[in-house]
Design an enzyme around this catalytic site. Sequence first.
Site, PDB file in Angstrom:
ATOM      1  CG  ASP A  24      -1.985   1.798   1.692  1.00 49.09           C
ATOM      2  OD1 ASP A  24      -2.297   1.350   0.120  1.00 49.09           O
ATOM      3  OD2 ASP A  24      -1.662   1.898   2.328  1.00 49.09           O
ATOM      4  CB  SER A  25       0.126   4.684  -0.599  1.00 51.85           C
ATOM      5  OG  SER A  25      -0.574   4.876   0.594  1.00 51.85           O
ATOM      6  CE1 TYR A  56       2.910   5.261  -3.230  1.00 42.90           C
ATOM      7  CE2 TYR A  56       1.556   3.155  -3.804  1.00 42.90           C
ATOM      8  CZ  TYR A  56       2.596   4.019  -3.717  1.00 42.90           C
ATOM      9  OH  TYR A  56       3.702   3.124  -3.799  1.00 42.90           O
ATOM     10  N   GLY A  57      -2.928   8.597  -3.341  1.00 38.79           N
ATOM     11  CA  GLY A  57      -4.122   9.261  -3.837  1.00 38.79           C
ATOM     12  C   GLY A  57      -4.222  11.026  -4.834  1.00 38.79           C
ATOM     13  CB  CYS A  87      -2.497   0.225  -2.140  1.00 39.70           C
ATOM     14  SG  CYS A  87      -3.136   2.215  -2.583  1.00 39.70           S
ATOM     15  CG  ASN A  88      -9.574   1.450  -3.004  1.00 40.31           C
ATOM     16  OD1 ASN A  88     -10.840   0.188  -2.822  1.00 40.31           O
ATOM     17  ND2 ASN A  88      -9.499   0.968  -1.084  1.00 40.31           N
ATOM     18  CB  THR A  89      -5.237   5.051  -4.705  1.00 41.05           C
ATOM     19  OG1 THR A  89      -5.901   5.878  -4.127  1.00 41.05           O
ATOM     20  CG2 THR A  89      -4.587   6.052  -5.950  1.00 41.05           C
ATOM     21  CD  GLU A 166       1.369   6.508   5.671  1.00 38.72           C
ATOM     22  OE1 GLU A 166       2.323   6.005   6.456  1.00 38.72           O
ATOM     23  OE2 GLU A 166       0.233   5.524   5.204  1.00 38.72           O
ATOM     24  CB  CYS A 198      -8.705   4.909   1.101  1.00 34.41           C
ATOM     25  SG  CYS A 198      -7.343   5.062   1.678  1.00 34.41           S
ATOM     26  CB  THR A 199      -6.914  -0.092   2.211  1.00 34.48           C
ATOM     27  OG1 THR A 199      -5.853   0.706   1.675  1.00 34.48           O
ATOM     28  CG2 THR A 199      -6.952  -1.301   1.264  1.00 34.48           C
ATOM     29  CG  HIS A 200      -4.534   5.424   4.634  1.00 30.61           C
ATOM     30  ND1 HIS A 200      -4.423   4.403   3.201  1.00 30.61           N
ATOM     31  CD2 HIS A 200      -3.459   5.188   5.340  1.00 30.61           C
ATOM     32  CE1 HIS A 200      -2.891   4.847   3.223  1.00 30.61           C
ATOM     33  NE2 HIS A 200      -2.435   5.701   4.812  1.00 30.61           N
TER      34      HIS A 200
HETATM   35  N1  DGL Z   1      -4.058   3.541   1.356  1.00 32.55           N
HETATM   36  C1  DGL Z   1      -4.342   4.013  -0.188  1.00 32.55           C
HETATM   37  C2  DGL Z   1      -5.897   3.399  -1.044  1.00 32.55           C
HETATM   38  O1  DGL Z   1      -6.674   2.142  -0.782  1.00 32.55           O
HETATM   39  C3  DGL Z   1      -4.100   5.148  -0.764  1.00 32.55           C
HETATM   40  C4  DGL Z   1      -4.160   6.534   0.129  1.00 32.55           C
HETATM   41  C5  DGL Z   1      -3.053   7.651  -0.460  1.00 32.55           C
HETATM   42  O2  DGL Z   1      -1.970   7.148  -0.375  1.00 32.55           O
HETATM   43  O3  DGL Z   1      -3.687   8.321  -1.055  1.00 32.55           O
HETATM   44  O4  DGL Z   1      -6.231   4.016  -1.685  1.00 32.55           O
END
Ligand code: DGL
Length: 287
Positions: A24-25, A56-57, A87-89, A166, A198-200
């Site tokens: 993931d990011s 990453y988003g 990570c969805n992104t 984060e 988003c996995t966060h």
């Molecule tokens: N955890 C990530 C996701 O599922 C990305 C979050 C990020 O880095 O912007 O999209």
Amino acid sequence: MTEPSPKVSAETGRDLRLAIGVFDSGVGGLSVLRVLRQHLPHATLLYVADSGHAPYGEKSEAFITGRSLAIADFLLSQGAELLVVACNTATATSVQALRQRHPHLPIVGIEPGVKPAVAASVARKVGVLATPGTLGSERFAQLIEQHAGDAQILPQPCPGLAKAIETGRLDTPALRELIAGFCQPLKQAGVDTVVLGCTHYPFVAPLIAQAMGPGVQLIDTSDAVARQTVRLARRALSSAERLEGEPSAGRTRLWTSGDVAALRHFCTPWMADAATVEALPELNPVN
Ligand code: DGL
């Protein structure tokens, strides 16, 4: 620290032992890793948190794809036999490039749970919280086209939220305010189902639930990802690699391009098995 509390299904891969690479990011994919461990107690889990390059988003597709390919190469060099893009992104921008580069590698991606959310919504109004990158992607547009049906989908970009998570400070007044701001338009529109895209975000699910108010269901797709991982692992492994007898618990190894102590601190409260946390070596860019 608030723990993610996804619903976990009964299906497990207790008999499977293999090495699974997950990335993931940053810390977000740990919400997926935790569920993977519940399904696959004897697998070796290899996790890269690219926290030095999060979020990453809000980055370009070329940058995210370059990092994703380089991280996948690193995980393969550590023995990964299957890859989970937690990570969805990164899934939205890079899963195709990953599959092209590794046509024989089983790869599991994660996508916002629009389909289960539409099935669950009585009001026929679904909110999707995700990064600007995920919501602006072609894959997301396709997801809506395929699964929205008669439901109204309200995408809500959450710039800054993954970055705030984060930091590991998961319940501050500033974070509550940020989340309340993102939830307000969804609340006003009367959505009864909200996708954590988003996995966060599972790490702040209690704050999101509070901001949305009672009667709103949150959808987290970690369990679906873990079940798909078990299915692909079963297909990929020959019976010789399956377990016989009761072995010791699987190992977890984590690497981060950010702060090692911060990652250790983030996962200590809920990572039951002894995990090692190391600095991610410098990765060569992949084109
Ligand atoms: N955890 C990530 C996701 O599922 C990305 C979050 C990020 O880095 O912007 O999209």
